[in-house]
Design a protein around this motif. Structure first.
Motif, PDB file in Angstrom:
ATOM      1  N   ASP A   3       0.847  -1.191   0.000  1.00  0.00           N
ATOM      2  CA  ASP A   3       0.000   0.000   0.000  1.00  0.00           C
ATOM      3  C   ASP A   3       0.880   1.238   0.000  1.00  0.00           C
ATOM      4  O   ASP A   3       1.873   1.302   0.725  1.00  0.00           O
ATOM      5  N   LYS A   4       0.520   2.191  -0.814  1.00  0.00           N
ATOM      6  CA  LYS A   4       1.255   3.449  -0.877  1.00  0.00           C
ATOM      7  C   LYS A   4       0.849   4.319   0.305  1.00  0.00           C
ATOM      8  O   LYS A   4      -0.328   4.407   0.644  1.00  0.00           O
ATOM      9  N   ARG A  22       6.830  27.315  -3.007  1.00  0.00           N
ATOM     10  CA  ARG A  22       7.341  26.561  -4.152  1.00  0.00           C
ATOM     11  C   ARG A  22       7.852  25.188  -3.704  1.00  0.00           C
ATOM     12  O   ARG A  22       7.642  24.181  -4.381  1.00  0.00           O
ATOM     13  N   GLU A  23       8.509  25.149  -2.558  1.00  0.00           N
ATOM     14  CA  GLU A  23       9.020  23.870  -2.050  1.00  0.00           C
ATOM     15  C   GLU A  23       7.892  22.898  -1.760  1.00  0.00           C
ATOM     16  O   GLU A  23       8.018  21.695  -2.025  1.00  0.00           O
ATOM     17  N   SER A  24       6.777  23.394  -1.245  1.00  0.00           N
ATOM     18  CA  SER A  24       5.654  22.494  -0.954  1.00  0.00           C
ATOM     19  C   SER A  24       5.108  21.876  -2.227  1.00  0.00           C
ATOM     20  O   SER A  24       4.764  20.689  -2.252  1.00  0.00           O
ATOM     21  N   LEU A  25       5.040  22.664  -3.292  1.00  0.00           N
ATOM     22  CA  LEU A  25       4.562  22.118  -4.569  1.00  0.00           C
ATOM     23  C   LEU A  25       5.579  21.152  -5.166  1.00  0.00           C
ATOM     24  O   LEU A  25       5.200  20.134  -5.750  1.00  0.00           O
ATOM     25  N   CYS A  31       6.369  13.463  -4.649  1.00  0.00           N
ATOM     26  CA  CYS A  31       5.652  12.339  -4.028  1.00  0.00           C
ATOM     27  C   CYS A  31       4.733  11.659  -5.033  1.00  0.00           C
ATOM     28  O   CYS A  31       4.626  10.431  -5.064  1.00  0.00           O
ATOM     29  N   SER A  32       4.095  12.458  -5.847  1.00  0.00           N
ATOM     30  CA  SER A  32       3.183  11.905  -6.844  1.00  0.00           C
ATOM     31  C   SER A  32       3.921  11.058  -7.871  1.00  0.00           C
ATOM     32  O   SER A  32       3.402  10.033  -8.316  1.00  0.00           O
ATOM     33  N   ILE A  33       5.108  11.483  -8.236  1.00  0.00           N
ATOM     34  CA  ILE A  33       5.914  10.697  -9.191  1.00  0.00           C
ATOM     35  C   ILE A  33       6.155   9.292  -8.641  1.00  0.00           C
ATOM     36  O   ILE A  33       6.188   8.323  -9.391  1.00  0.00           O
ATOM     37  N   ASP A  75      -1.963  13.589 -10.973  1.00  0.00           N
ATOM     38  CA  ASP A  75      -3.015  12.930 -10.189  1.00  0.00           C
ATOM     39  C   ASP A  75      -3.177  13.518  -8.799  1.00  0.00           C
ATOM     40  O   ASP A  75      -3.563  12.816  -7.857  1.00  0.00           O
ATOM     41  N   ILE A  76      -2.895  14.798  -8.656  1.00  0.00           N
ATOM     42  CA  ILE A  76      -3.130  15.496  -7.394  1.00  0.00           C
ATOM     43  C   ILE A  76      -4.410  16.293  -7.567  1.00  0.00           C
ATOM     44  O   ILE A  76      -4.420  17.352  -8.184  1.00  0.00           O
TER      45      ILE A  76
END
Length: 121
Positions: A3-4, A22-25, A31-33, A75-76
């Motif tokens: 499980d992710k 910018r760092e948060s994005l 993470c999405s990658i 997919d965010i």
């Protein structure tokens, strides 16, 4: 099958004046990658990151809109703001650069509990 681990990124910093926004994005996209389910919560000054048609040129900074518009490609899609914060700065949903889900401030604790990890910027 493993499980992710899901992650909630809480954005509470203004878009300009520091690198936190910018760092948060960058963290969200990274993470999405790695196929981690990512949710974003914009609260307080972080809500200013979402305002449409910003002009940060005078500050020699880049707009956040390009990165924000890329979120669905990664997919965010779980992007939350509180109704209270939106009202407190006198904005409407159509003033924002991307679609969001409005939640009540008292739903934040539940949102945090639904995720395996929480990062705050």
């Amino acid at each position: 099958m493993i499980d992710k681990k899901s992650i909630l990124i809480i954005n509470q910093s203004a878009p300009y004046g520091s690198s936190k926004a910018r760092e948060s994005l960058d963290v969200a996209l990274t993470c999405s990658i790695f196929e981690m389910p990512v949710s974003l919560l914009f609260i307080g000054d972080g809500l200013y990151q979402l305002i449409n048609n910003q002009s940060p040129d005078a500050l020699s900074m880049k707009k956040h809109e390009a990165m924000l518009s890329a979120l669905p490609m990664y997919d965010i899609e779980n992007i939350y703001i509180t109704e209270e914060d939106l009202e407190s700065i006198g904005l409407a949903e159509n003033d924002l650069a991307i679609p969001v889900t409005l939640i009540q401030r008292d739903a934040i604790a539940s949102l945090i509990q639904q995720n395996d990890s929480v990062l705050t910027f």
